[in-house]
Design a protein around this motif. Structure first.
Motif, PDB file in Angstrom:
ATOM      1  N   LYS A   1      -4.642  -2.701   2.034  1.00  0.00           N
ATOM      2  CA  LYS A   1      -4.755  -3.888   1.354  1.00  0.00           C
ATOM      3  C   LYS A   1      -3.971  -4.961   1.905  1.00  0.00           C
ATOM      4  O   LYS A   1      -4.271  -6.297   1.614  1.00  0.00           O
ATOM      5  CB  LYS A   1      -4.744  -3.972  -0.281  1.00  0.00           C
ATOM      6  CG  LYS A   1      -5.705  -3.099  -0.953  1.00  0.00           C
ATOM      7  CD  LYS A   1      -7.229  -3.132  -0.443  1.00  0.00           C
ATOM      8  CE  LYS A   1      -8.197  -2.031  -1.423  1.00  0.00           C
ATOM      9  NZ  LYS A   1      -9.355  -2.255  -0.970  1.00  0.00           N
ATOM     10  N   ALA A   2      -3.093  -4.644   2.746  1.00  0.00           N
ATOM     11  CA  ALA A   2      -2.292  -5.397   3.519  1.00  0.00           C
ATOM     12  C   ALA A   2      -1.265  -6.269   2.423  1.00  0.00           C
ATOM     13  O   ALA A   2      -1.225  -7.539   2.527  1.00  0.00           O
ATOM     14  CB  ALA A   2      -2.970  -6.569   4.452  1.00  0.00           C
ATOM     15  N   LYS A   3      -0.789  -5.711   1.264  1.00  0.00           N
ATOM     16  CA  LYS A   3       0.041  -6.316   0.199  1.00  0.00           C
ATOM     17  C   LYS A   3       1.389  -5.826   0.359  1.00  0.00           C
ATOM     18  O   LYS A   3       1.994  -5.565  -0.921  1.00  0.00           O
ATOM     19  CB  LYS A   3      -0.817  -6.414  -0.758  1.00  0.00           C
ATOM     20  CG  LYS A   3      -1.991  -7.167  -1.050  1.00  0.00           C
ATOM     21  CD  LYS A   3      -2.745  -7.060  -2.339  1.00  0.00           C
ATOM     22  CE  LYS A   3      -3.894  -7.928  -2.338  1.00  0.00           C
ATOM     23  NZ  LYS A   3      -3.724  -9.339  -2.089  1.00  0.00           N
ATOM     24  N   LEU A   4       1.863  -5.277   1.460  1.00  0.00           N
ATOM     25  CA  LEU A   4       3.256  -4.610   1.413  1.00  0.00           C
ATOM     26  C   LEU A   4       4.231  -5.571   0.948  1.00  0.00           C
ATOM     27  O   LEU A   4       5.272  -5.168   0.008  1.00  0.00           O
ATOM     28  CB  LEU A   4       3.603  -4.485   2.817  1.00  0.00           C
ATOM     29  CG  LEU A   4       3.268  -3.086   3.491  1.00  0.00           C
ATOM     30  CD1 LEU A   4       3.572  -2.856   4.983  1.00  0.00           C
ATOM     31  CD2 LEU A   4       3.620  -1.934   2.690  1.00  0.00           C
ATOM     32  N   LYS A   5       4.363  -6.903   1.048  1.00  0.00           N
ATOM     33  CA  LYS A   5       5.471  -7.687   0.469  1.00  0.00           C
ATOM     34  C   LYS A   5       5.278  -7.623  -1.117  1.00  0.00           C
ATOM     35  O   LYS A   5       6.222  -7.602  -1.973  1.00  0.00           O
ATOM     36  CB  LYS A   5       5.364  -9.147   1.040  1.00  0.00           C
ATOM     37  CG  LYS A   5       6.535 -10.042   0.431  1.00  0.00           C
ATOM     38  CD  LYS A   5       6.465 -11.385   0.801  1.00  0.00           C
ATOM     39  CE  LYS A   5       7.593 -12.170   0.353  1.00  0.00           C
ATOM     40  NZ  LYS A   5       7.719 -13.732   0.891  1.00  0.00           N
ATOM     41  N   GLN A   6       4.073  -7.712  -1.552  1.00  0.00           N
ATOM     42  CA  GLN A   6       3.998  -7.760  -3.030  1.00  0.00           C
ATOM     43  C   GLN A   6       4.469  -6.398  -3.608  1.00  0.00           C
ATOM     44  O   GLN A   6       5.188  -6.265  -4.514  1.00  0.00           O
ATOM     45  CB  GLN A   6       2.389  -8.016  -3.566  1.00  0.00           C
ATOM     46  CG  GLN A   6       1.910  -9.468  -3.175  1.00  0.00           C
ATOM     47  CD  GLN A   6       1.430  -9.481  -1.532  1.00  0.00           C
ATOM     48  OE1 GLN A   6       1.818  -8.730  -1.010  1.00  0.00           O
ATOM     49  NE2 GLN A   6       0.476 -10.350  -1.459  1.00  0.00           N
ATOM     50  N   VAL A   7       4.148  -5.184  -2.833  1.00  0.00           N
ATOM     51  CA  VAL A   7       4.609  -3.857  -3.434  1.00  0.00           C
ATOM     52  C   VAL A   7       6.060  -3.956  -3.529  1.00  0.00           C
ATOM     53  O   VAL A   7       6.652  -3.328  -4.352  1.00  0.00           O
ATOM     54  CB  VAL A   7       3.856  -2.879  -2.469  1.00  0.00           C
ATOM     55  CG1 VAL A   7       4.305  -1.504  -2.974  1.00  0.00           C
ATOM     56  CG2 VAL A   7       2.402  -2.981  -2.812  1.00  0.00           C
TER      57      VAL A   7
END
Length: 458
Positions: free
Chosen positions: A277-283
């Motif tokens: 989902k291209a949400k590495l920073k949030q993770v």
């Protein structure tokens, strides 16, 4: 025309064999973690927690010192030669620690273990033995072996302690290292061509730019902080578990088993959300915040068995997620032609974190008590949280590698520009001296290899 998706039997056998060698290195570090502190306290001078922490961390210091030199030496003296030397050094250190009857000799043994730093030479040999299109898959298999080794160690360590004790565990890892030399000799083929690989090896000329990259520095600090807090925790937690649970240290596997199952269950959806989902920073932000919460929980509830259980579960949920996504993130953030250098610095920072965490955890525990250890770890997590909050979101890309046709000359700069113009390509590097093309491709794009292959093959 698409690239072949399957590894050849030789590639698969070589990768699995070398992944087992990599896992063995981690086994030597992780297997004693759940029970070493309790054992060490029974030795002369072992009642000083500083020496316990130093024994745990000494491995990391020498590994940090010798990791990159071993990899560079493998270019000159041969991959297998350096791996043999490293495994022999590791085995000697294991036997020294296994035969020790005081904490100081164990510290020496652990330092010798770490000096057998074969990981860089192993990854270089993997690169020699796998085609470019399967390199990422091979490295992922090695990464998986590390995660499996860590999870098994927390469960196997207490069980093995019951049968052979900590000295026996050291001797066992030494014997396994010697057997691994046979693995290298008979199961891993000699590479037909051995050369430098930018994607897996460190280049001295690229150290400067890598060390000046603020995004990579954030990741290096993160892996340092993660493993410093991890090692510091194991100076204290085994004692606290034994005191609050009433369980013998041999039975602590019953505590770690459900915790690891729960944490690994949370890890899978977190990786899917971050990568797909291209949400590495949030993770990242959530995971580091959870790590900070775990350190606060340890500090507040270290005298309660169920409090420790809750803190351990929270800690390992975040730890396993971060361990899984950080190597992928550094691959996305690093320049394509300096990926191996960036990973080398990253691994060195991890080893330094192991050393600093062990030493600081031991000293703080001996001088100021358990709470001071978790205050130290909490401070590291807070600094990391600030660092992660301000980092650039990792690009949603995946790496693709292609061989340059032998005997065919290319204008590297022109080919790089042509490849960069293809839809979905975010970065393009052509390395004629290595005979390879490296592309970073948008994960959301419907990528087809055929256009790239047509350009590369002229």
């Amino acid at each position: 025309m698409s690239q072949p998706e399957r590894m050849s039997p030789v590639e698969l056998r070589s990768t699995l064999s070398l992944a087992s060698i990599y896992g063995l290195r981690m086994l030597g570090m992780f297997l004693i973690l759940p029970i070493f502190a309790i054992y060490a306290e029974t030795l002369p001078s072992g009642d000083d927690h500083f020496y316990i922490g130093l024994a745990l961390g000494a491995y990391g210091l020498t590994q940090a010192l010798f990791q990159l030199p071993f990899g560079m030496a493998s270019d000159r003296f041969g991959r297998k030669t350096m791996i043999y030397i490293g495994l022999l050094i590791f085995a000697i250190g294991s036997f020294v620690a296994g035969m020790a009857d005081d904490i100081h000799t164990i510290i020496i043994g652990r330092a010798i273990q770490g000096a057998g730093a074969v990981s860089a030479a192993v990854t270089a040999l993997v690169a020699d033995l796998t085609r470019e299109e399967h390199r990422t898959k091979a490295m992922a298999m090695i990464g998986g072996s590390i995660g499996i080794t860590f999870a098994l160690s927390l469960i196997l360590g207490p069980t093995l302690n019951q049968w052979i004790g900590v000295p026996g565990i050291f001797v066992l890892t030494g014997v396994l290292a010697l057997l691994a030399m046979l693995d290298i000799k008979y199961l891993v083929p000699n590479p037909q061509v051995s050369r430098f690989h930018s994607d897996t090896q460190a280049a001295p000329a690229k150290l400067g730019p890598v060390l000046q990259d603020t995004q990579l520095l954030r990741l290096n600090f993160g892996i340092f902080a993660l493993h410093a807090s991890h090692m510091a925790m194991f100076v204290v937690v085994p004692f606290a578990l034994k005191q609050t649970s009433g369980l013998n240290e041999n039975d602590h596997w019953m505590i770690y088993l459900p915790i690891m199952v729960i944490s690994l269950t949370f890890m899978v959806p977190a990786i899917i959300i971050g990568e797909k989902k291209a949400k590495l920073k949030q993770v990242f932000i959530i995971s580091v915040a959870v790590m900070l919460l775990a350190e606060l929980a340890f500090g507040l509830m270290i005298d309660s068995f169920w409090g420790i259980m809750v803190a351990l579960t929270i800690f390992f949920i975040a730890f396993n997620v971060l361990e899984a996504i950080m190597p992928s993130t550094i691959s996305k953030q690093a320049p394509a032609d300096a990926k191996g250098t960036a990973i080398g610095v990253f691994n060195t920072a991890q080893s330094l974190g192991i050393f600093v965490g062990g030493v600081c955890g031991g000293w703080l525990s001996s001088q100021h008590g358990y709470a001071a250890v978790f205050a130290f770890c909490g401070a590291l997590m807070l600094l990391w949280l600030v660092s992660v909050w301000t980092m650039r979101a990792p690009a949603a890309v995946r790496s693709r590698m292609y061989p340059l046709p032998e005997g065919q000359t290319h204008d590297a700069a022109q080919l790089s520009r042509q490849l960069a113009a293809l839809p979905g390509v975010k970065e393009s590097v052509v390395l004629p001296e290595e005979g390879v093309v490296i592309l970073k491709v948008d994960m959301q794009a419907d990528w087809d290899d055929s256009a790239a292959l047509q350009l590369i093959r002229g």
